[in-house]
Design a protein around this motif. Structure first.
Motif, mmCIF file in Angstrom:
data_model
loop_
_atom_site.group_PDB
_atom_site.id
_atom_site.type_symbol
_atom_site.label_atom_id
_atom_site.label_comp_id
_atom_site.label_asym_id
_atom_site.label_seq_id
_atom_site.Cartn_x
_atom_site.Cartn_y
_atom_site.Cartn_z
ATOM 1 N N ILE A 81 -10.222 7.823 16.387
ATOM 2 C CA ILE A 81 -10.017 8.648 17.563
ATOM 3 C C ILE A 81 -10.989 9.815 17.500
ATOM 4 N N ALA A 82 -11.617 10.125 18.628
ATOM 5 C CA ALA A 82 -12.537 11.264 18.665
ATOM 6 C C ALA A 82 -11.778 12.551 18.392
ATOM 7 N N ALA A 83 -12.371 13.434 17.632
ATOM 8 C CA ALA A 83 -11.724 14.697 17.281
ATOM 9 C C ALA A 83 -11.726 15.669 18.448
ATOM 10 N N SER A 84 -12.709 15.547 19.346
ATOM 11 C CA SER A 84 -12.777 16.474 20.457
ATOM 12 C C SER A 84 -13.538 15.854 21.615
ATOM 13 N N PHE A 85 -13.484 16.555 22.742
ATOM 14 C CA PHE A 85 -14.233 16.152 23.925
ATOM 15 C C PHE A 85 -14.669 17.431 24.613
ATOM 16 N N ASN A 86 -15.593 17.342 25.554
ATOM 17 C CA ASN A 86 -16.028 18.523 26.284
ATOM 18 C C ASN A 86 -14.877 19.027 27.147
ATOM 19 N N VAL A 87 -14.570 20.317 27.022
ATOM 20 C CA VAL A 87 -13.511 20.903 27.832
ATOM 21 C C VAL A 87 -14.090 21.412 29.140
ATOM 22 N N SER A 88 -13.232 21.615 30.126
ATOM 23 C CA SER A 88 -13.682 22.032 31.450
ATOM 24 C C SER A 88 -14.113 23.491 31.502
ATOM 25 N N GLY A 89 -13.629 24.300 30.574
ATOM 26 C CA GLY A 89 -13.890 25.727 30.631
ATOM 27 C C GLY A 89 -12.765 26.478 31.310
ATOM 28 N N GLN A 90 -11.838 25.755 31.914
ATOM 29 C CA GLN A 90 -10.685 26.352 32.578
ATOM 30 C C GLN A 90 -9.454 26.159 31.696
ATOM 31 N N THR A 91 -8.621 27.182 31.597
ATOM 32 C CA THR A 91 -7.385 27.057 30.836
ATOM 33 C C THR A 91 -6.261 26.566 31.745
ATOM 34 N N PHE A 92 -5.178 26.111 31.112
ATOM 35 C CA PHE A 92 -3.972 25.733 31.837
ATOM 36 C C PHE A 92 -2.776 26.230 31.054
#
Length: 182
Positions: free
Chosen positions: A21-32
């Motif tokens: 499983i990939a450890a990370s991916f590109n995040v959108s820059g927006q929080t939720f």
């Protein structure tokens, strides 16, 4: 201190450490925002990390892993407002005594609030012993179990092996109804 309530993230570690499983991916820059009246989890791990946007912008985050989690009265919200038009997407699940269930969760978050109880906690562990992608020598902690009541979390990403949203309700809220979870 990051201890009080950085939950919802976990058994995904086994897959990450084995490259499945990939450890990370590109995040959108927006929080939720994620809120829950209570989170009960097993296999808790926490350490520092970096969330990276597609353009390379980096955000320091607290990374929490939970092998299995039950979330009661779950609310997730994202502010999607346009200029002059308040818009909030909300997702609700896990009500009426039937919690949302997750396994293998990994959360990258900016903040967390709530009342937390940990069972068999180890504070000050080397983060690389908790996850092979964590920085060697960095601060980490782990616990067999965690319970967080009044969970309020601001996150950048969440991944899970499974996420069962019992009683799922998703809604676009516009104008005066455009309110986030907290």
């Amino acid at each position: 201190m990051m201890v009080p309530a950085t939950a919802v993230a976990g058994a995904i570690v086994f897959g990450m450490s084995n490259g499945a499983i990939a450890a990370s991916f590109n995040v959108s820059g927006q929080t939720f925002k994620v809120g829950a009246s209570k989170l009960v989890g097993k296999g808790f791990k926490q350490y520092g990390g970096i969330a990276t946007e597609k353009d390379g912008t980096q955000h320091p985050v607290a990374v929490s892993e939970i092998a299995t989690a039950s979330l009661y009265n779950l609310c997730q919200s994202v502010d999607a407002s346009l200029p002059g038009v308040p818009i909030v997407l909300t997702i609700n699940a896990g009500g009426r005594g039937k919690p949302a269930e997750a396994s293998g969760m990994l959360i990258e978050m900016d903040s967390l609030e709530g009342d937390a109880e940990f069972k068999k906690i180890d504070i000050g562990r080397d983060a690389s012993d908790l996850n092979s992608h964590a920085k060697q020598g960095a601060f980490g902690q782990s616990a067999d179990e965690v319970t967080i009541t009044g969970l309020k979390q601001v996150a950048r990403s969440t991944s899970a092996g499974t996420f069962k949203l019992t009683g799922l309700k998703m809604k676009i809220n516009i104008g005066k109804d455009a309110k986030e979870c907290f």
